[in-house]
Design an enzyme around this catalytic site. Structure first.
Site, PDB file in Angstrom:
ATOM      1  N   TYR A 154       0.832  -1.207   0.000  1.00 44.23           N
ATOM      2  CA  TYR A 154       0.000   0.000   0.000  1.00 44.23           C
ATOM      3  C   TYR A 154       0.872   1.265   0.000  1.00 44.23           C
ATOM      4  O   TYR A 154       0.624   2.211  -0.760  1.00 44.23           O
ATOM      5  CB  TYR A 154      -0.898  -0.058   1.237  1.00 44.23           C
ATOM      6  CG  TYR A 154      -1.930   1.032   1.348  1.00 44.23           C
ATOM      7  CD1 TYR A 154      -3.112   0.977   0.608  1.00 44.23           C
ATOM      8  CD2 TYR A 154      -1.751   2.105   2.222  1.00 44.23           C
ATOM      9  CE1 TYR A 154      -4.080   1.976   0.744  1.00 44.23           C
ATOM     10  CE2 TYR A 154      -2.706   3.096   2.363  1.00 44.23           C
ATOM     11  CZ  TYR A 154      -3.877   3.027   1.617  1.00 44.23           C
ATOM     12  OH  TYR A 154      -4.823   4.013   1.752  1.00 44.23           O
ATOM     13  N   ILE A 187      -9.090   8.028   8.342  1.00 42.06           N
ATOM     14  CA  ILE A 187     -10.451   8.533   8.192  1.00 42.06           C
ATOM     15  C   ILE A 187     -11.427   7.413   8.551  1.00 42.06           C
ATOM     16  O   ILE A 187     -11.198   6.243   8.192  1.00 42.06           O
ATOM     17  CB  ILE A 187     -10.696   8.996   6.726  1.00 42.06           C
ATOM     18  CG1 ILE A 187      -9.550   9.899   6.227  1.00 42.06           C
ATOM     19  CG2 ILE A 187     -12.043   9.707   6.591  1.00 42.06           C
ATOM     20  CD1 ILE A 187      -9.317  11.164   7.012  1.00 42.06           C
TER      21      ILE A 187
HETATM   22  P1  NAI Z   1     -13.560   2.195   0.860  1.00 44.11           P
HETATM   23  O1  NAI Z   1     -13.075   0.799   0.938  1.00 44.11           O
HETATM   24  O2  NAI Z   1     -14.637   2.653   1.785  1.00 44.11           O
HETATM   25  O3  NAI Z   1     -14.018   2.527  -0.641  1.00 44.11           O
HETATM   26  C1  NAI Z   1     -13.206   2.192  -1.738  1.00 44.11           C
HETATM   27  C2  NAI Z   1     -14.083   1.986  -2.936  1.00 44.11           C
HETATM   28  O4  NAI Z   1     -13.253   1.589  -4.029  1.00 44.11           O
HETATM   29  C3  NAI Z   1     -15.131   0.884  -2.749  1.00 44.11           C
HETATM   30  O5  NAI Z   1     -16.411   1.348  -3.103  1.00 44.11           O
HETATM   31  C4  NAI Z   1     -14.649  -0.228  -3.681  1.00 44.11           C
HETATM   32  O6  NAI Z   1     -15.725  -0.980  -4.266  1.00 44.11           O
HETATM   33  C5  NAI Z   1     -13.912   0.566  -4.741  1.00 44.11           C
HETATM   34  N1  NAI Z   1     -12.963  -0.263  -5.471  1.00 44.11           N
HETATM   35  C6  NAI Z   1     -12.062  -1.128  -4.955  1.00 44.11           C
HETATM   36  N2  NAI Z   1     -11.388  -1.749  -5.940  1.00 44.11           N
HETATM   37  C7  NAI Z   1     -11.871  -1.266  -7.112  1.00 44.11           C
HETATM   38  C8  NAI Z   1     -11.583  -1.514  -8.468  1.00 44.11           C
HETATM   39  N3  NAI Z   1     -10.655  -2.412  -8.844  1.00 44.11           N
HETATM   40  N4  NAI Z   1     -12.265  -0.825  -9.416  1.00 44.11           N
HETATM   41  C9  NAI Z   1     -13.218   0.068  -9.054  1.00 44.11           C
HETATM   42  N5  NAI Z   1     -13.539   0.339  -7.781  1.00 44.11           N
HETATM   43  C10 NAI Z   1     -12.873  -0.313  -6.813  1.00 44.11           C
HETATM   44  O7  NAI Z   1     -12.241   3.096   1.018  1.00 44.11           O
HETATM   45  P2  NAI Z   1     -12.031   4.594   1.551  1.00 44.11           P
HETATM   46  O8  NAI Z   1     -11.603   4.523   2.950  1.00 44.11           O
HETATM   47  O9  NAI Z   1     -13.188   5.433   1.188  1.00 44.11           O
HETATM   48  O10 NAI Z   1     -10.745   5.037   0.705  1.00 44.11           O
HETATM   49  C11 NAI Z   1     -10.819   5.765  -0.499  1.00 44.11           C
HETATM   50  C12 NAI Z   1      -9.412   6.134  -0.936  1.00 44.11           C
HETATM   51  O11 NAI Z   1      -8.784   6.907   0.073  1.00 44.11           O
HETATM   52  C13 NAI Z   1      -8.508   4.918  -1.191  1.00 44.11           C
HETATM   53  O12 NAI Z   1      -7.668   5.165  -2.285  1.00 44.11           O
HETATM   54  C14 NAI Z   1      -7.709   4.848   0.093  1.00 44.11           C
HETATM   55  O13 NAI Z   1      -6.478   4.200  -0.123  1.00 44.11           O
HETATM   56  C15 NAI Z   1      -7.534   6.306   0.427  1.00 44.11           C
HETATM   57  N6  NAI Z   1      -7.251   6.549   1.831  1.00 44.11           N
HETATM   58  C16 NAI Z   1      -8.149   6.183   2.802  1.00 44.11           C
HETATM   59  C17 NAI Z   1      -7.837   6.420   4.123  1.00 44.11           C
HETATM   60  C18 NAI Z   1      -8.764   6.074   5.222  1.00 44.11           C
HETATM   61  O14 NAI Z   1      -8.384   6.305   6.361  1.00 44.11           O
HETATM   62  N7  NAI Z   1      -9.958   5.577   4.969  1.00 44.11           N
HETATM   63  C19 NAI Z   1      -6.564   7.031   4.513  1.00 44.11           C
HETATM   64  C20 NAI Z   1      -5.721   7.380   3.411  1.00 44.11           C
HETATM   65  C21 NAI Z   1      -6.068   7.136   2.124  1.00 44.11           C
END
Ligand code: NAI
Length: 247
Positions: A154, A187
């Site tokens: 990651y 988050i």
């Molecule tokens: P989440 O898991 O709630 O949502 C991620 C979304 O991406 C999901 O709806 C999933 O279906 C979709 N997804 C996954 N693989 C996919 C693919 N191959 N093609 C299309 N869609 C796909 O994640 P969250 O927490 O909302 O994170 C969003 C972004 O923010 C990510 O890139 C994560 O790495 C980044 N991030 C999140 C943090 C956190 O604390 N939640 C911290 C730092 C970065």
């Protein structure tokens, strides 16, 4: 309200859930039209965007697959005629300490978080270059900047997207395009809820001077600012939104 977002077409990957969904709703409040692009069902996000009085379309996509990404862009153009803002937000984790990390876990995270960003950006570029405007925003992470135990794969992707973003800004600022990253701290979304409560308390929150998890709305606000005309001279940067987190 942010300046210049009304009637813009904003494609957000991973916007069926979490930060992506919240970002879709924030842009809808700014009067933008939303392409909800996700592997998972995004009809809930579309409904909520419409309830805010804006338009949205859901496109199923696997960002790691170039054919699927091409279909996503075609459908967005067919529906709204243009794409003004791409937000590369889809991301996954497959955590393990380095000595136990499998090649499969490495490949899976690289293919979505890094190659997925390459695929979506390269597919949208011809349209943005043609219209001589466009904004590409990508989700990095504090983990990309500082590293983190158990997240070799990651961290590599989240540092990688920063290098890609800076390179694109240098290549294409003259063409009227802007590229920036947002680096969220921890988050309170499903991704973070997977972390065991004790680990969250003892290893993570102790390193956040703000003393709390961030809210998805706080990341959505950073995306909205960077996409807006108020950020017209901001290109190739990383905006940390992390409560002064130091890993
Ligand atoms: P989440 O898991 O709630 O949502 C991620 C979304 O991406 C999901 O709806 C999933 O279906 C979709 N997804 C996954 N693989 C996919 C693919 N191959 N093609 C299309 N869609 C796909 O994640 P969250 O927490 O909302 O994170 C969003 C972004 O923010 C990510 O890139 C994560 O790495 C980044 N991030 C999140 C943090 C956190 O604390 N939640 C911290 C730092 C970065």
């Amino acid at each position: 309200m942010m300046r210049g977002l009304k009637d813009k077409v904003v494609l957000i990957t991973g916007s069926a859930n979490g930060i992506g969904k919240c970002t879709a709703l924030r842009f809808a409040e700014e009067g933008a039209k939303i392409v909800v692009a996700d592997f998972a069902d995004g009809s809930g996000t579309v409904k909520e965007v419409e309830e805010k009085g804006s338009s949205a379309v859901y496109v199923q996509v696997d960002v790691s697959c170039p054919e699927s990404v091409k279909n996503m862009i075609d459908k967005a153009i067919e529906t709204f005629g243009k794409i003004d803002v791409l937000i590369n937000n889809a991301g996954i984790t497959k955590d393990a300490m380095m000595k136990k990390m499998t090649k499969d876990a490495w490949d899976a995270v690289i293919s979505v978080n890094l190659t997925g960003v390459f695929n979506c950006t390269s597919a949208v570029l011809p349209f943005m270059l043609e219209q001589k405007s466009g904004v590409v925003l990508t989700s990095s992470s504090v983990v990309g900047i500082y590293g983190n135990m158990g997240q070799t794969n990651y961290a590599a992707t989240k540092w990688g997207v920063i290098g890609m973003t800076k390179s694109w800004a240098k290549e294409m600022a003259k063409s009227g395009l802007r590229f920036n990253c947002v680096a969220p701290g921890f988050i309170g979304t499903d991704m973070v809820k997977k972390i065991p409560e004790q680990v969250l308390q003892d290893r993570i929150l102790v390193k956040v001077p703000a003393g709390r998890l961030g809210e998805p709305e706080e990341i959505a606000a950073a995306f909205a600012f960077l996409a807006s005309d108020d950020a017209k001279y901001i290109n190739g940067t990383v905006l940390s939104v992390d409560g002064a987190c130091t890993l």
